[in-house]
Design a protein around this motif. Structure first.
Motif, short mmCIF file in Angstrom:
data_model
loop_
_atom_site.label_atom_id
_atom_site.label_comp_id
_atom_site.label_asym_id
_atom_site.label_seq_id
_atom_site.Cartn_x
_atom_site.Cartn_y
_atom_site.Cartn_z
N ILE A 232 0.84 -1.20 0.00
CA ILE A 232 0.00 0.00 0.00
C ILE A 232 0.88 1.25 0.00
O ILE A 232 0.63 2.20 -0.74
N THR A 233 1.91 1.23 0.84
CA THR A 233 2.86 2.36 0.89
C THR A 233 3.54 2.56 -0.46
O THR A 233 3.72 3.69 -0.93
N LEU A 234 3.87 1.45 -1.12
CA LEU A 234 4.49 1.51 -2.43
C LEU A 234 3.59 2.22 -3.44
O LEU A 234 4.03 3.05 -4.24
N SER A 235 2.30 1.90 -3.38
CA SER A 235 1.36 2.53 -4.31
C SER A 235 1.25 4.04 -4.05
O SER A 235 1.10 4.84 -4.98
N ARG A 236 1.38 4.43 -2.78
CA ARG A 236 1.34 5.86 -2.46
C ARG A 236 2.57 6.58 -2.98
O ARG A 236 2.49 7.72 -3.46
N ILE A 237 3.73 5.93 -2.83
CA ILE A 237 4.96 6.52 -3.36
C ILE A 237 4.85 6.73 -4.87
O ILE A 237 5.27 7.77 -5.40
N ASP A 238 4.25 5.76 -5.57
CA ASP A 238 4.06 5.89 -7.02
C ASP A 238 3.22 7.11 -7.35
O ASP A 238 3.48 7.84 -8.32
N ASP A 239 2.18 7.36 -6.53
CA ASP A 239 1.35 8.56 -6.73
C ASP A 239 2.16 9.83 -6.52
O ASP A 239 2.01 10.82 -7.25
N LEU A 240 3.02 9.81 -5.50
CA LEU A 240 3.85 10.98 -5.21
C LEU A 240 4.87 11.24 -6.33
O LEU A 240 5.15 12.40 -6.66
N VAL A 241 5.41 10.17 -6.90
CA VAL A 241 6.33 10.33 -8.03
C VAL A 241 5.61 11.02 -9.19
O VAL A 241 6.17 11.93 -9.85
N GLU A 242 4.37 10.60 -9.44
CA GLU A 242 3.59 11.21 -10.52
C GLU A 242 3.33 12.68 -10.22
O GLU A 242 3.44 13.55 -11.10
N ASP A 243 3.00 12.99 -8.95
CA ASP A 243 2.76 14.39 -8.56
C ASP A 243 4.02 15.24 -8.68
O ASP A 243 3.96 16.44 -8.98
N ALA A 244 5.17 14.61 -8.44
CA ALA A 244 6.44 15.35 -8.46
C ALA A 244 6.76 15.92 -9.84
O ALA A 244 7.52 16.89 -9.96
N GLY A 246 4.94 17.62 -11.52
CA GLY A 246 4.28 18.92 -11.68
C GLY A 246 4.88 20.03 -10.84
O GLY A 246 4.36 21.14 -10.84
N ILE A 247 5.99 19.74 -10.12
CA ILE A 247 6.58 20.78 -9.28
C ILE A 247 7.65 21.56 -10.05
O ILE A 247 7.96 21.25 -11.19
N ASP A 248 8.21 22.54 -9.39
CA ASP A 248 9.25 23.38 -10.01
C ASP A 248 10.39 22.52 -10.56
O ASP A 248 10.92 21.65 -9.87
N PRO A 249 10.78 22.77 -11.83
CA PRO A 249 11.85 21.97 -12.46
C PRO A 249 13.14 21.92 -11.66
O PRO A 249 13.87 20.92 -11.70
N LYS A 250 13.44 22.99 -10.91
CA LYS A 250 14.67 23.03 -10.14
C LYS A 250 14.67 22.00 -9.02
O LYS A 250 15.72 21.51 -8.61
N GLN A 251 13.49 21.69 -8.51
CA GLN A 251 13.37 20.74 -7.40
C GLN A 251 12.94 19.36 -7.87
O GLN A 251 13.05 18.38 -7.12
N ARG A 252 12.45 19.27 -9.10
CA ARG A 252 11.83 18.04 -9.58
C ARG A 252 12.79 16.85 -9.57
O ARG A 252 12.45 15.79 -9.04
N VAL A 253 13.98 17.03 -10.13
CA VAL A 253 14.92 15.91 -10.25
C VAL A 253 15.31 15.37 -8.87
O VAL A 253 15.32 14.16 -8.63
#
Length: 281
Positions: A232-244, A246-253
């Motif tokens: 379940i935690t793994l699936s949440r991390i996958d969601d967070l990777v997808e959300d990432a 959309g953040i500022d390119p400087k912080q994205r990587v």
């Protein structure tokens, strides 16, 4: 479905009326808040809509309006306004069901049980026939009936609106030994349908988690629950990777690198639980 066609409207003495033998909803207890609110409304405004009844050999039977009838009887009314119609059992049940659906007064489990009675217990028609009678799609009726496959504790969460119908339907094809864990996770973390489906995808039919758990082997069950929690935690991390993305390119990587590192650690922990389970058993 039209309820008032060819009906006669007149006051009928309450003692001449009895509840339907084919109820589609649970009866209210005499001290329920819903009944108290209805009594208060009727006391202040009167009965705005007559109940529907049908004649029997001795007296009348309620077709629609059981709760209004109970409220008026509690208020010690002697007579109650009624629409009288000559109806078969089947037609009376369809009217009662349709009225409650239009009023949106039934919870999903009450609906499911009412549909189940119509189709299976009384044998009045199939899912498609019932859908046409009550103005609902075949899929809608079928999905409601599938809720009855769920355990009672899960049904209670649906009734109390802790779990939506859409969320509950995702649980109907999950192994019974895992349902409670899934429900707790969904309710506590308010998971979306997408997140629930990712969780299900991570639990494959060949997984050790999908075997039935003996009551005598609680230790192995804990290992399985640990494995489920990690997936379940793994699936949440996958969601967070997808959300990432959309953040500022400087912080994205940097952020994606951090999350992927967590993902690898969780995979390693999942492997550890599998090895532990094999060694322990």
């Amino acid at each position: 479905m039209e309820i008032i066609d060819n009906s006669i409207v007149e006051p009928i003495e309450i003692r001449m009326i009895r509840p339907s033998k084919l109820l589609v909803r649970y009866a209210l207890s005499t001290n329920s808040p819903e009944l108290a609110n209805l009594k208060s409304s009727i006391r202040e405004h009167g009965l705005l809509q007559p109940i529907v009844i049908r004649p029997l050999d001795h007296g009348f039977e309620i077709v629609a309006g059981h709760r209004r009838f109970s409220a008026c009887r509690s208020l010690r009314w002697r007579f109650i306004p009624c629409k009288i119609r000559d109806l078969s059992d089947k037609h009376a049940y369809e009217i009662q069901l349709t009225e409650n659906i239009q009023r949106k007064s039934m919870d999903p489990i009450e609906e499911a049980e009412a549909y189940q009675k119509y189709v299976n217990e009384y044998g009045w028609g199939g899912v498609s026939d019932l859908g046409q009678k009550i103005g609902k799609s075949e899929e809608y009726v079928s999905h409601r009936m599938q809720l009855l496959k769920l355990p009672n504790d899960v049904r209670e969460k649906i009734v109390h609106r802790d779990l939506s119908v859409s969320q509950a339907l995702e649980l109907t094809n999950i192994d019974s030994s895992l349902k409670s864990e899934f429900v707790d996770e969904i309710v506590n973390n308010k998971l979306t349908i997408k997140q629930i489906r990712v969780m299900k995808k991570n639990i494959t039919p060949k997984s050790d988690l999908c075997t039935s758990v003996s009551h005598k082997n609680k230790s192995i069950n804990l290992v399985k629950k640990s494995n489920l929690a990690l997936k379940i935690t793994l699936s949440r991390i996958d969601d967070l990777v997808e959300d990432a993305h959309g953040i500022d390119p400087k912080q994205r990587v940097e952020m994606i690198k951090f999350l992927m590192g967590l993902r690898l650690k969780i995979h390693s922990m999942i492997d550890d639980t599998i090895k532990f389970k094999k060694n322990y058993s």
